[in-house]
Design a protein around this motif. Sequence first.
Motif, PDB file in Angstrom:
ATOM      1  N   LEU A   1       0.825  -1.207   0.000  1.00  0.00           N
ATOM      2  CA  LEU A   1       0.000   0.000   0.000  1.00  0.00           C
ATOM      3  C   LEU A   1       0.862   1.261   0.000  1.00  0.00           C
ATOM      4  CD1 LEU A   1      -2.779  -1.137   2.497  1.00  0.00           C
ATOM      5  CD2 LEU A   1      -3.100  -0.592   0.073  1.00  0.00           C
ATOM      6  N   VAL A   2       1.964   1.233   0.739  1.00  0.00           N
ATOM      7  CA  VAL A   2       2.865   2.388   0.760  1.00  0.00           C
ATOM      8  C   VAL A   2       3.447   2.628  -0.632  1.00  0.00           C
ATOM      9  CG1 VAL A   2       5.102   3.208   1.608  1.00  0.00           C
ATOM     10  CG2 VAL A   2       3.425   2.263   3.209  1.00  0.00           C
ATOM     11  N   LYS A   3       3.898   1.569  -1.289  1.00  0.00           N
ATOM     12  CA  LYS A   3       4.467   1.716  -2.634  1.00  0.00           C
ATOM     13  C   LYS A   3       3.425   2.230  -3.621  1.00  0.00           C
ATOM     14  CE  LYS A   3       8.113  -1.728  -2.051  1.00  0.00           C
ATOM     15  NZ  LYS A   3       8.606  -3.084  -2.414  1.00  0.00           N
ATOM     16  N   LEU A   4       2.192   1.730  -3.518  1.00  0.00           N
ATOM     17  CA  LEU A   4       1.125   2.216  -4.394  1.00  0.00           C
ATOM     18  C   LEU A   4       0.853   3.697  -4.152  1.00  0.00           C
ATOM     19  CD1 LEU A   4      -1.373  -0.780  -4.296  1.00  0.00           C
ATOM     20  CD2 LEU A   4      -0.374   0.195  -6.371  1.00  0.00           C
ATOM     21  N   ALA A   5       0.757   4.077  -2.894  1.00  0.00           N
ATOM     22  CA  ALA A   5       0.469   5.476  -2.568  1.00  0.00           C
ATOM     23  C   ALA A   5       1.575   6.392  -3.062  1.00  0.00           C
ATOM     24  CB  ALA A   5       0.277   5.637  -1.055  1.00  0.00           C
ATOM     25  N   GLU A   6       2.815   5.977  -2.861  1.00  0.00           N
ATOM     26  CA  GLU A   6       3.940   6.808  -3.283  1.00  0.00           C
ATOM     27  C   GLU A   6       4.059   6.900  -4.795  1.00  0.00           C
ATOM     28  OE1 GLU A   6       6.968   6.175   0.521  1.00  0.00           O
ATOM     29  OE2 GLU A   6       7.158   4.880  -1.258  1.00  0.00           O
ATOM     30  N   GLY A   7       3.518   5.904  -5.500  1.00  0.00           N
ATOM     31  CA  GLY A   7       3.608   5.913  -6.953  1.00  0.00           C
ATOM     32  C   GLY A   7       2.498   6.650  -7.665  1.00  0.00           C
ATOM     33  N   LEU A   8       1.486   7.102  -6.920  1.00  0.00           N
ATOM     34  CA  LEU A   8       0.374   7.810  -7.547  1.00  0.00           C
ATOM     35  C   LEU A   8       0.796   9.213  -7.955  1.00  0.00           C
ATOM     36  CD1 LEU A   8      -2.537   6.685  -5.198  1.00  0.00           C
ATOM     37  CD2 LEU A   8      -2.046   5.864  -7.509  1.00  0.00           C
ATOM     38  N   ARG A   9       0.353   9.628  -9.141  1.00  0.00           N
ATOM     39  CA  ARG A   9       0.699  10.943  -9.676  1.00  0.00           C
ATOM     40  C   ARG A   9      -0.420  11.919  -9.332  1.00  0.00           C
ATOM     41  NH1 ARG A   9       0.929   8.521 -15.576  1.00  0.00           N
ATOM     42  NH2 ARG A   9      -0.966   7.670 -14.650  1.00  0.00           N
ATOM     43  N   GLN A  10      -0.078  12.974  -8.610  1.00  0.00           N
ATOM     44  CA  GLN A  10      -1.076  13.944  -8.177  1.00  0.00           C
ATOM     45  C   GLN A  10      -0.787  15.296  -8.805  1.00  0.00           C
ATOM     46  OE1 GLN A  10      -1.300  14.840  -3.917  1.00  0.00           O
ATOM     47  NE2 GLN A  10      -3.523  14.983  -4.098  1.00  0.00           N
ATOM     48  N   GLY A  11      -1.858  15.982  -9.193  1.00  0.00           N
ATOM     49  CA  GLY A  11      -1.681  17.304  -9.764  1.00  0.00           C
ATOM     50  C   GLY A  11      -2.983  17.844 -10.307  1.00  0.00           C
TER      51      GLY A  11
ATOM     52  N   ALA B   1      -0.622  13.295  16.665  1.00  0.00           N
ATOM     53  CA  ALA B   1      -0.440  13.690  18.062  1.00  0.00           C
ATOM     54  C   ALA B   1      -0.669  12.523  19.014  1.00  0.00           C
ATOM     55  CB  ALA B   1      -1.390  14.835  18.404  1.00  0.00           C
ATOM     56  N   LYS B   2      -1.484  11.540  18.594  1.00  0.00           N
ATOM     57  CA  LYS B   2      -1.789  10.399  19.458  1.00  0.00           C
ATOM     58  C   LYS B   2      -0.938   9.175  19.132  1.00  0.00           C
ATOM     59  CE  LYS B   2      -6.491  12.002  20.402  1.00  0.00           C
ATOM     60  NZ  LYS B   2      -7.949  11.815  20.157  1.00  0.00           N
ATOM     61  N   GLY B   3       0.086   9.350  18.301  1.00  0.00           N
ATOM     62  CA  GLY B   3       1.045   8.276  18.105  1.00  0.00           C
ATOM     63  C   GLY B   3       1.014   7.559  16.783  1.00  0.00           C
ATOM     64  N   ALA B   4       0.146   7.936  15.853  1.00  0.00           N
ATOM     65  CA  ALA B   4       0.115   7.279  14.549  1.00  0.00           C
ATOM     66  C   ALA B   4       1.366   7.623  13.749  1.00  0.00           C
ATOM     67  CB  ALA B   4      -1.136   7.698  13.776  1.00  0.00           C
ATOM     68  N   LYS B   5       1.788   6.689  12.913  1.00  0.00           N
ATOM     69  CA  LYS B   5       2.946   6.893  12.048  1.00  0.00           C
ATOM     70  C   LYS B   5       2.495   7.060  10.601  1.00  0.00           C
ATOM     71  CE  LYS B   5       6.067   4.157  14.952  1.00  0.00           C
ATOM     72  NZ  LYS B   5       6.973   2.973  14.999  1.00  0.00           N
ATOM     73  N   VAL B   6       2.990   8.097   9.950  1.00  0.00           N
ATOM     74  CA  VAL B   6       2.693   8.332   8.539  1.00  0.00           C
ATOM     75  C   VAL B   6       3.794   7.679   7.716  1.00  0.00           C
ATOM     76  CG1 VAL B   6       2.403  10.063   6.733  1.00  0.00           C
ATOM     77  CG2 VAL B   6       1.447  10.462   9.015  1.00  0.00           C
ATOM     78  N   LEU B   7       3.425   6.650   6.950  1.00  0.00           N
ATOM     79  CA  LEU B   7       4.404   5.911   6.154  1.00  0.00           C
ATOM     80  C   LEU B   7       4.480   6.393   4.718  1.00  0.00           C
ATOM     81  CD1 LEU B   7       3.745   2.256   7.379  1.00  0.00           C
ATOM     82  CD2 LEU B   7       5.220   4.016   8.366  1.00  0.00           C
ATOM     83  N   ALA B   8       3.451   7.092   4.270  1.00  0.00           N
ATOM     84  CA  ALA B   8       3.444   7.655   2.916  1.00  0.00           C
ATOM     85  C   ALA B   8       2.550   8.876   2.917  1.00  0.00           C
ATOM     86  CB  ALA B   8       2.935   6.630   1.897  1.00  0.00           C
ATOM     87  N   GLY B   9       2.933   9.872   2.136  1.00  0.00           N
ATOM     88  CA  GLY B   9       2.100  11.057   2.010  1.00  0.00           C
ATOM     89  C   GLY B   9       2.158  11.939   3.240  1.00  0.00           C
ATOM     90  N   GLY B  10       0.996  12.489   3.605  1.00  0.00           N
ATOM     91  CA  GLY B  10       0.907  13.311   4.800  1.00  0.00           C
ATOM     92  C   GLY B  10       0.981  14.802   4.554  1.00  0.00           C
ATOM     93  N   GLU B  11       1.198  15.224   3.299  1.00  0.00           N
ATOM     94  CA  GLU B  11       1.289  16.650   3.020  1.00  0.00           C
ATOM     95  C   GLU B  11      -0.050  17.211   2.548  1.00  0.00           C
ATOM     96  OE1 GLU B  11       4.494  18.426   0.862  1.00  0.00           O
ATOM     97  OE2 GLU B  11       5.799  16.689   1.209  1.00  0.00           O
ATOM     98  N   VAL B  12      -0.358  18.408   3.015  1.00  0.00           N
ATOM     99  CA  VAL B  12      -1.539  19.154   2.592  1.00  0.00           C
ATOM    100  C   VAL B  12      -1.048  20.440   1.938  1.00  0.00           C
ATOM    101  CG1 VAL B  12      -3.661  20.291   3.325  1.00  0.00           C
ATOM    102  CG2 VAL B  12      -2.912  18.189   4.480  1.00  0.00           C
TER     103      VAL B  12
END
Length: 533
Positions: free
Chosen positions: A315-325, A355-366
């Motif tokens: 899932l991380v590899k798929l998310a990182e490979g998506l083209r956004q724009g 803030a409650k401890g989750a880890k962002v493995l891909a993405g995360g930018e707004v």
Amino acid sequence: MAESISEPMQRSAVRTPDGTRPVQGSVTAHGTLAVYEPGSGKLVGEVRVSTAAQVRDAAAASRAAQKVWAARSFKEREQALSRFQQLVLDRADELADLIVRENGKTRNEALFMEVLPVADLTHYFSRKAERLLRDERLPLHMFPHKKSYLRFYPRGVIGIISPWNYPFSIPAGDTVMALMAGNGVVLKPSEFTPLIAERMRAFLEEAGVPRGLVQIVHGKGDVGAELVKSGVNMVVFTGSVATGRKVNVAAAEQMIPCVLELGGKDPAIVLPDADLDTAALKVAWGAFANSGQTCASVERVYVHESIAPQLTDKLVKLAEGLRQGEPNSYDVDVGAMTTQMQVDIVKRHLEDARAKGAKVLAGGEVKVYPDGGRFVQPTVLTGVTHEMAIMRDETFGPMLPIMTFRTEEEAVRLANDSPYGLSAYVFTRDKRKADLIANQLLAGTVMHNDTLYTHAAPETPWGGVKASGLGRVHGKHGLRDLCEVRHVNLERFNFPAFWFYPYSAKAYRLGRRVYGTLIGTSLQARIKALLGK
């Protein structure tokens, strides 16, 4: 009827009196709703906001046209809507382009998730409505001397209040079904995406649907409130739970039925024997399509602990490979966020999880640009819990939080631990197990080894349980809900019944004998009743 001033405009932008651009979805000083591209901030067009009097006039005009339309045969209705279907197919690029510009989804999503499903739904119901709405015989086990049947009559005028996330497929589908059932329609599209609704009406009228039968009114929530009390005979609402509750109360005050298609927090359960490549691809698409702005999006993933590392990595590899724009290009996978309001909700959920401890493995930018473009990266999170908003509340953005489970019972319990119940997804190679788990999940639709697509299958009813709504659209049940069901009871032959005047002890005893003989729960009891004992 609302005046459309949608695309032929010369000015480059609408400004407030202080020179700033109005907030998307707000009413301008000119009394209009101005629409800007979510991907670029460019002005798309405007529509005139409807007054309360215009809403009432729209309902009255639709009712007048509906009386003529209801008198037409199914074949005549089919002919007009089949022409609409062909227009949608022939001018699919035109529709997709406007959807992309107004809503911000990608070009492929506009075609595959909006335009083509409307063409197919129209194809299906224009040809099947007559059969689905034919008289239904009701054999009467106790009264064979009578003949009963149900007949489905048009309700009159259907008020439709539709959302911004699928501004063509949702209202167009509801409108086509209402028309095939013999109704008129007054549609209030979202204030964020009003233009494609005007194009839909233009296509319907070009196809031969009588002018005035389909009315469109524009505005914010106050216009929707006016629509509910304008004299329509039913309301179909798609939107948030909070607004849906208000619509439900308002419809009850008018003594009219309503269908509510509300929010979701849909879970995907991935069992140890699942095809992980297939599961990852379909879960990612279910989470990130339309930037996650789908009521049936995968918003929670529960994966068996034995395969969690492998699935998460995919899932991380798929998310990182998506083209956004900017979504006007064909080679973009993830488009823009339609509204700033939704960006703020996604950002709040993401910050709470971190803030409650989750880890962002891909993405995360707004990313919100000064020109108005709005984008949220496809994001994969682990270390989440049900105490976090991102696992509890509807996010409606491209967020994919992942939790693990040890047993199937735990997975079902976690999936059902939500006030929502729209859709749910189960991934396993074992069809029997999939069916067993599906029937333990509290959801309007459960899919096996797939996500999202059943809204595009017109045969299937669409709706949820719990806070996800009331009633159904699509399918036989959705079509029949757009009708009044009336019962007709005819006499085959005269029967000297014992319940008429004058009452007597003899009639009382006879009634007991007859019913005891016919519906006694044992042979002994029936014989006893027959003998009058």
